[in-house]
Design a protein around this motif. Sequence first.
Motif, PDB file in Angstrom:
ATOM      1  N   HIS A   1       0.838  -1.221  -0.094  1.00  0.00           N
ATOM      2  CA  HIS A   1       0.037   0.175   0.055  1.00  0.00           C
ATOM      3  C   HIS A   1       0.803   1.363   0.119  1.00  0.00           C
ATOM      4  CE1 HIS A   1      -3.426  -2.693   2.064  1.00  0.00           C
ATOM      5  NE2 HIS A   1      -3.296  -2.938   0.893  1.00  0.00           N
ATOM      6  N   ASN A   2       2.104   1.246   0.584  1.00  0.00           N
ATOM      7  CA  ASN A   2       2.907   2.434   0.779  1.00  0.00           C
ATOM      8  C   ASN A   2       3.515   2.663  -0.544  1.00  0.00           C
ATOM      9  OD1 ASN A   2       2.274   2.879   3.490  1.00  0.00           O
ATOM     10  ND2 ASN A   2       3.917   1.416   4.208  1.00  0.00           N
ATOM     11  N   ILE A   3       4.243   1.549  -1.181  1.00  0.00           N
ATOM     12  CA  ILE A   3       4.891   1.595  -2.395  1.00  0.00           C
ATOM     13  C   ILE A   3       3.881   2.284  -3.436  1.00  0.00           C
ATOM     14  CG2 ILE A   3       6.059   0.224  -4.190  1.00  0.00           C
ATOM     15  CD1 ILE A   3       7.094  -1.449  -1.866  1.00  0.00           C
ATOM     16  N   HIS A   4       2.485   1.759  -3.443  1.00  0.00           N
ATOM     17  CA  HIS A   4       1.711   2.126  -4.348  1.00  0.00           C
ATOM     18  C   HIS A   4       1.584   3.633  -4.516  1.00  0.00           C
ATOM     19  CE1 HIS A   4      -1.802   1.332  -6.951  1.00  0.00           C
ATOM     20  NE2 HIS A   4      -2.440   2.247  -6.396  1.00  0.00           N
ATOM     21  N   TYR A   5       1.703   4.613  -3.486  1.00  0.00           N
ATOM     22  CA  TYR A   5       1.681   5.686  -3.670  1.00  0.00           C
ATOM     23  C   TYR A   5       2.890   6.486  -3.428  1.00  0.00           C
ATOM     24  CZ  TYR A   5      -3.385   4.840  -2.874  1.00  0.00           C
ATOM     25  OH  TYR A   5      -4.528   4.627  -2.789  1.00  0.00           O
ATOM     26  N   TYR A   6       4.328   5.917  -3.627  1.00  0.00           N
ATOM     27  CA  TYR A   6       5.362   6.466  -4.172  1.00  0.00           C
ATOM     28  C   TYR A   6       5.272   7.532  -5.024  1.00  0.00           C
ATOM     29  CZ  TYR A   6       8.031   3.494  -0.933  1.00  0.00           C
ATOM     30  OH  TYR A   6       8.524   2.633   0.380  1.00  0.00           O
ATOM     31  N   ASP A   7       4.678   7.138  -6.230  1.00  0.00           N
ATOM     32  CA  ASP A   7       4.655   8.202  -7.248  1.00  0.00           C
ATOM     33  C   ASP A   7       4.363   9.504  -6.915  1.00  0.00           C
ATOM     34  OD1 ASP A   7       5.619   6.223  -9.227  1.00  0.00           O
ATOM     35  OD2 ASP A   7       3.780   5.932  -9.964  1.00  0.00           O
ATOM     36  N   ILE A   8       3.558   9.749  -5.855  1.00  0.00           N
ATOM     37  CA  ILE A   8       3.073  11.089  -5.562  1.00  0.00           C
ATOM     38  C   ILE A   8       4.285  11.778  -4.976  1.00  0.00           C
ATOM     39  CG2 ILE A   8       1.590  12.227  -3.776  1.00  0.00           C
ATOM     40  CD1 ILE A   8      -0.394   9.827  -3.909  1.00  0.00           C
ATOM     41  N   ALA A   9       5.227  11.071  -4.398  1.00  0.00           N
ATOM     42  CA  ALA A   9       6.432  11.782  -3.993  1.00  0.00           C
ATOM     43  C   ALA A   9       7.303  11.936  -4.998  1.00  0.00           C
ATOM     44  CB  ALA A   9       7.158  11.044  -2.750  1.00  0.00           C
ATOM     45  N   LEU A  10       7.349  11.056  -5.646  1.00  0.00           N
ATOM     46  CA  LEU A  10       8.426  10.997  -6.848  1.00  0.00           C
ATOM     47  C   LEU A  10       8.163  12.093  -7.958  1.00  0.00           C
ATOM     48  CD1 LEU A  10       8.772   7.292  -7.568  1.00  0.00           C
ATOM     49  CD2 LEU A  10      10.503   8.557  -6.321  1.00  0.00           C
ATOM     50  N   ALA A  11       6.823  12.648  -7.736  1.00  0.00           N
ATOM     51  CA  ALA A  11       6.521  13.755  -8.891  1.00  0.00           C
ATOM     52  C   ALA A  11       7.239  14.978  -8.663  1.00  0.00           C
ATOM     53  CB  ALA A  11       4.994  13.625  -8.892  1.00  0.00           C
ATOM     54  N   ALA A  12       7.684  15.073  -7.365  1.00  0.00           N
ATOM     55  CA  ALA A  12       8.393  16.130  -7.035  1.00  0.00           C
ATOM     56  C   ALA A  12       9.949  16.201  -7.219  1.00  0.00           C
ATOM     57  CB  ALA A  12       8.025  16.698  -5.644  1.00  0.00           C
ATOM     58  N   ALA A  13      10.253  15.039  -7.227  1.00  0.00           N
ATOM     59  CA  ALA A  13      11.686  14.679  -7.151  1.00  0.00           C
ATOM     60  C   ALA A  13      12.549  15.401  -8.152  1.00  0.00           C
ATOM     61  CB  ALA A  13      11.939  12.930  -7.106  1.00  0.00           C
ATOM     62  N   PRO A  14      12.191  15.369  -9.630  1.00  0.00           N
ATOM     63  CA  PRO A  14      12.676  15.962 -10.556  1.00  0.00           C
ATOM     64  C   PRO A  14      13.309  17.518 -10.261  1.00  0.00           C
ATOM     65  CG  PRO A  14      11.146  14.727 -11.600  1.00  0.00           C
ATOM     66  CD  PRO A  14      10.985  14.795 -10.004  1.00  0.00           C
ATOM     67  N   MET A  15      12.307  18.142  -9.576  1.00  0.00           N
ATOM     68  CA  MET A  15      12.868  19.581  -9.266  1.00  0.00           C
ATOM     69  C   MET A  15      13.594  19.680  -8.060  1.00  0.00           C
ATOM     70  SD  MET A  15      10.945  20.883 -11.472  1.00  0.00           S
ATOM     71  CE  MET A  15      11.126  22.487 -11.150  1.00  0.00           C
ATOM     72  N   ALA A  16      13.936  18.658  -7.227  1.00  0.00           N
ATOM     73  CA  ALA A  16      14.583  18.649  -6.211  1.00  0.00           C
ATOM     74  C   ALA A  16      16.403  18.471  -6.148  1.00  0.00           C
ATOM     75  CB  ALA A  16      14.426  17.866  -5.062  1.00  0.00           C
ATOM     76  N   ARG A  17      17.160  18.937  -5.412  1.00  0.00           N
ATOM     77  CA  ARG A  17      18.707  18.756  -5.469  1.00  0.00           C
ATOM     78  C   ARG A  17      18.987  17.945  -4.108  1.00  0.00           C
ATOM     79  NH1 ARG A  17      21.443  22.571  -4.648  1.00  0.00           N
ATOM     80  NH2 ARG A  17      19.880  24.101  -4.241  1.00  0.00           N
ATOM     81  N   LYS A  18      18.190  18.151  -3.122  1.00  0.00           N
ATOM     82  CA  LYS A  18      18.328  17.679  -1.985  1.00  0.00           C
ATOM     83  C   LYS A  18      16.924  16.991  -1.200  1.00  0.00           C
ATOM     84  CE  LYS A  18      22.154  20.862  -0.849  1.00  0.00           C
ATOM     85  NZ  LYS A  18      22.636  22.020   0.188  1.00  0.00           N
ATOM     86  N   ALA A  19      17.106  15.641  -0.915  1.00  0.00           N
ATOM     87  CA  ALA A  19      15.899  15.177  -0.593  1.00  0.00           C
ATOM     88  C   ALA A  19      16.024  14.542   0.784  1.00  0.00           C
ATOM     89  CB  ALA A  19      15.271  14.236  -1.511  1.00  0.00           C
ATOM     90  N   LEU A  20      15.100  14.453   1.897  1.00  0.00           N
ATOM     91  CA  LEU A  20      15.027  13.860   2.942  1.00  0.00           C
ATOM     92  C   LEU A  20      13.769  12.735   3.092  1.00  0.00           C
ATOM     93  CD1 LEU A  20      15.900  13.340   5.917  1.00  0.00           C
ATOM     94  CD2 LEU A  20      14.522  15.106   6.631  1.00  0.00           C
ATOM     95  N   ASP A  21      14.215  11.589   3.138  1.00  0.00           N
ATOM     96  CA  ASP A  21      13.072  10.660   3.452  1.00  0.00           C
ATOM     97  C   ASP A  21      13.033  10.305   4.738  1.00  0.00           C
ATOM     98  OD1 ASP A  21      10.895   8.771   2.723  1.00  0.00           O
ATOM     99  OD2 ASP A  21      12.347   7.141   2.398  1.00  0.00           O
ATOM    100  N   VAL A  22      11.749  10.560   5.500  1.00  0.00           N
ATOM    101  CA  VAL A  22      11.396  10.423   6.925  1.00  0.00           C
ATOM    102  C   VAL A  22      10.890   9.147   7.278  1.00  0.00           C
ATOM    103  CG1 VAL A  22      10.390  11.456   8.903  1.00  0.00           C
ATOM    104  CG2 VAL A  22      11.368  13.126   7.049  1.00  0.00           C
TER     105      VAL A  22
END
Length: 200
Positions: free
Chosen positions: A11-32
């Motif tokens: 169920h969590n992996i299913h929604y990773y794309d919501i977070a990944l949609a913002a990744a191309p605009m980021a240089r530094k990411a924190l996964d809590v």
Amino acid sequence: MDKKLDGRWNHNIHYYDIALAAAPMARKALDVGTGDGLLAARLAENVDEVTGIDSDNETLTNAQKNMSADIAWIAGDVLMYPLPEAHYDLVTAVATVHHFPDLATGLERLARLTAPGGTLVVIGCARSSIAQDYALELVGAVQHQVLSRRRGYWQHNAPVQMDFPHTYTQVKGIATGVLPGMIWRRLPLWRYAIIWGKPE
């Protein structure tokens, strides 16, 4: 990501794309609450600097062993660990914030860690309390059966807490107060999404 981890679904992996949609605009990411590190590894495909933090030492050690991606792993409590504030273009928290002793305080902390112009993405769990919630539970139950048969269900190694302290309505109210302008999405598969852009 390590090839042997490809194709896993829950169920969590299913929604990773919501977070990944913002990744191309980021240089530094924190996964809590990075847990097994699958999202951190996916983020590392597009983000120069990725940090994964989790308070469970054993789970984090397993993540380090299984991931070949260049990720900074931190064993610690995100609420207390001295992370740099206003530093991360993208902060993600998947199935994590219901572990916080106080949701408002936790969301405030994640907001402070987010850089101006950056994005905070929370995929969370809560309790149903209104008709719309229960209707989505039925949709989620059907979706779970179909997707589990098609993909198989992978149980992650991180500790599981099924006692959710807030209803979806309560979470939305708290998040609205802490994160003005946030986008709220109620999702099937027993999840919600908060997407918040920090003002410049």
